[in-house]
Design a protein around this motif. Structure first.
Motif: not given
Length: 175
Positions: A9-10, A14-18, A67-76
């Protein structure tokens, strides 16, 4: 069922990777370069006024970055839900902007966790473990809807919850 990746949970921030943040910054800068350097050199007529150029420049740059941040969120997020990460990243990347994200959020599975008794993967909306019958959440004995462990009566049917035989581990929370 695929093996879900566990994120505490903490770690939700970090749901959007670097890599996605860096790629979003690069996409934003490339859009700035395109609008201010390449596009004016290609025009055969006068460019619009500076206010309109700044507005379009920032809005298209932000859209490319989102758009790129959304793809990163989906990856996590996809591994937490035991979904195929590569497939959903491809859908989000290839589908026209926004449609892939809408599809992902409409069709995504509930989060998966482990049963404390046997370790089986269970969905967050399960009341009982399908393998060992361990009660995962408190529920009404009359209508079987979820209730909080501190509730005295069911909010759906009005059933008195004290009359139910609640497991001792849930009764501890009630005191």
């Amino acid at each position: 069922m695929r093996e879900p990746e566990s994120i505490r949970v903490n770690d939700d921030e970090r749901m959007i990777p670097l890599w996605s943040i860096v790629a979003a910054a690069i996409a934003f800068l490339l859009m700035e370069y395109f609008v201010w350097i390449i596009l004016p050199a290609q025009r055969h007529h006068e460019p619009p006024n500076i206010g309109l150029r700044i507005y379009f420049n920032l809005s298209w740059g932000l859209l490319a970055a989102l758009y790129v941040l959304m793809v990163g969120y989906v990856s996590r997020d996809a591994p937490r839900r035991a979904m195929n990460t590569g497939f959903w990243m491809l859908i989000c990347f290839v589908a026209p902007p926004g449609i892939g994200a809408v599809l992902y959020f409409l069709l995504r599975q509930p989060e998966v966790s482990r049963c404390p008794a046997c370790g089986t993967h269970v969905q967050s909306d399960f009341h009982f473990c399908p393998q060992c019958n361990f009660q995962l959440t408190a529920n009404c004995g009359n209508c079987f809807r979820s209730v909080r462990a501190t509730d005295q009566y069911c909010t759906r049917c009005g059933h008195e919850l004290a009359a139910d035989s609640m497991p001792a581990r849930l009764r501890v929370l009630d005191q």
